[in-house]
Design an enzyme around this catalytic site. Structure first.
Site, short mmCIF file in Angstrom:
data_model
loop_
_atom_site.label_atom_id
_atom_site.label_comp_id
_atom_site.label_asym_id
_atom_site.label_seq_id
_atom_site.Cartn_x
_atom_site.Cartn_y
_atom_site.Cartn_z
N TYR A 95 0.82 -1.21 0.00
CA TYR A 95 0.00 0.00 0.00
C TYR A 95 0.86 1.27 0.00
O TYR A 95 0.45 2.30 -0.51
CB TYR A 95 -0.89 0.03 1.25
CG TYR A 95 -2.21 -0.67 1.12
CD1 TYR A 95 -2.27 -2.04 0.90
CD2 TYR A 95 -3.40 0.04 1.25
CE1 TYR A 95 -3.48 -2.69 0.80
CE2 TYR A 95 -4.61 -0.60 1.15
CZ TYR A 95 -4.66 -1.96 0.93
OH TYR A 95 -5.86 -2.59 0.85
N ASP B 283 -12.20 -8.89 4.84
CA ASP B 283 -13.50 -8.89 4.15
C ASP B 283 -14.11 -10.30 4.18
O ASP B 283 -15.30 -10.47 4.43
CB ASP B 283 -13.36 -8.44 2.70
CG ASP B 283 -13.64 -6.95 2.52
OD1 ASP B 283 -13.35 -6.18 3.45
OD2 ASP B 283 -14.15 -6.56 1.44
#
Ligand code: IPM
Ligand code: MG
Length: 356
Positions: free
Chosen positions: A142, A251
């Protein structure tokens, strides 16, 4: 106590869910004699519209000078055409990094009242789902160098993934300390059969484990972990993993509980100032229709009370009020079941406030 809370309402359903979380915090303040003040910090798509950037400097300063930060959700198709460095999500990543929030905790557990919503086979669900994902939040791919260039006549994109020992060590400590307050078991997830960052990850986590003899550690490859999460989630207590794996697995973890709209998260650094948000997104398709489930954000506010303000009785009161509302059959659309009462975002918030 007096606490100043920075509030990022964000985009899509963000403003409506945050409104209900603030109502709940106000109910807590009344019952327990605290004073919470709120400072608005625009971020995300709405900040791009108003200030041209996803995280205006003033918003960042508001967050850095508050006791904690409450966030709804950011992003939406309206800003899809923005260049990569100016997308709404960029604001969130800048904020996490500027606040030094290296550990992101995402609990996954089945609310007994919602067990029917679990998409796993009943005999698997009955073994229980109650674990937390500790995700490294400000390192890895990221935050590595990103580029897109033309090489020999075709486009080439590069994202660099790197980790330092100290980045791994500090989040590993959080995982082991979290496990000490739970069932004393850590699963560290990596791809050490392929990646150098994972081999370093594995070595450093193993070293940190020696400082926690009361906690057992095992290592698992991320592909296997994705499978084990649906095969038998009862085997997990605390999962610790790097940023991108944690994004994906958290998730998956939330979905197996059947109710992504119910799951809060906390992001913390060295101090007590944290960022608290639901794990779901901005759901632009239902924005402004009073259909969103505010419980993820309300439970995030409860985490703020517990972890940033050391107000555990207050946090318990919020969590119990949520349970009571569910027990009384109140449901938003995402968790609606036969025989229950369908309520909107605002009514759900009000019903939870009444139970505090
Ligand atoms: C999350 C989100 C963010 C992430 C996005 C919005 C940048 O998916 O919090 O999991 O990838 O970290
Ligand atoms: Mg995500």
């Amino acid at each position: 106590m007096n606490k100043r809370i920075a509030v990022i309402r964000g985009d899509g359903i963000g403003p409506e869910i945050v409104e209900q979380a603030i109502a709940v915090l106000d109910a807590v303040a009344r019952r327990f004699g605290h004073q919470f003040t709120y400072a608005e910090a625009p971020m995300g798509g709405c900040a791009i519209d108003g200030w041209g950037v996803p995280l205006p400097e003033e918003s960042l300063q508001t967050c850095l000078s508050s006791d904690s930060v409450l966030l709804g959700a950011v992003g939406g198709p309206k800003w899809d055409a923005q260049p990569p460095h100016n997308r709404p999500e960029r604001g969130l990543l800048q904020l996490r990094s500027a606040m030094g929030l290296f550990s992101n905790i995402r609990p996954a557990r089945i609310f007994p009242q919602l067990s029917a919503a679990c998409p796993l086979r009943q005999d698997i669900a009955e073994r229980g789902i109650d674990f937390v994902v500790v995700r490294e939040l400000i390192g890895g791919v990221y935050f590595g160098r990103h580029s897109t260039e033309t090489v020999e006549g075709e486009a080439k994109a590069t994202d660099i993934m790197s980790y330092t020992e100290s980045e791994i060590r500090r989040v590993a400590h959080v995982a082991f300390q979290t496990a000490q307050k739970r069932r004393h078991h850590v699963t560290s997830i990596d791809k050490a059969n392929v990646l150098d960052t994972s081999r370093l990850w594995r070595r450093v986590v193993s070293e940190v484990a020696e400082e926690y003899p009361d906690v057992t550690l095992r290592h698992m490859y991320v592909d296997n972990a994705a499978m084990q999460l649906v095969r038998d989630p009862s085997q997990f207590d605390v999962i610790v993993t790097e940023n991108l794996f944690g994004d994906i697995l958290s998730d998956e973890a939330s979905q197996i509980t059947g109710s992504i709209g119910m799951i809060p998260s906390s992001s913390l650094g060295e101090g007590t100032r944290g960022l608290y948000e639901p794990i779901h997104g901005s759901a632009p398709d239902i924005a402004g229709q009073d259909k969103a489930n505010p419980i993820g954000t309300i439970l995030a506010a409860a985490m703020m009370l517990r972890y940033s303000f050391s107000m555990s009785a207050e946090a318990d009161a919020v969590e119990q009020a949520v349970s009571a509302a569910l027990k009384d059959g109140l449901r938003c659309g995402d968790i609606m079941a036969p025989g229950c009462t369908l309520v909107g975002c605002r009514e759900m918030g009000q019903e939870i406030c009444r139970r505090i």
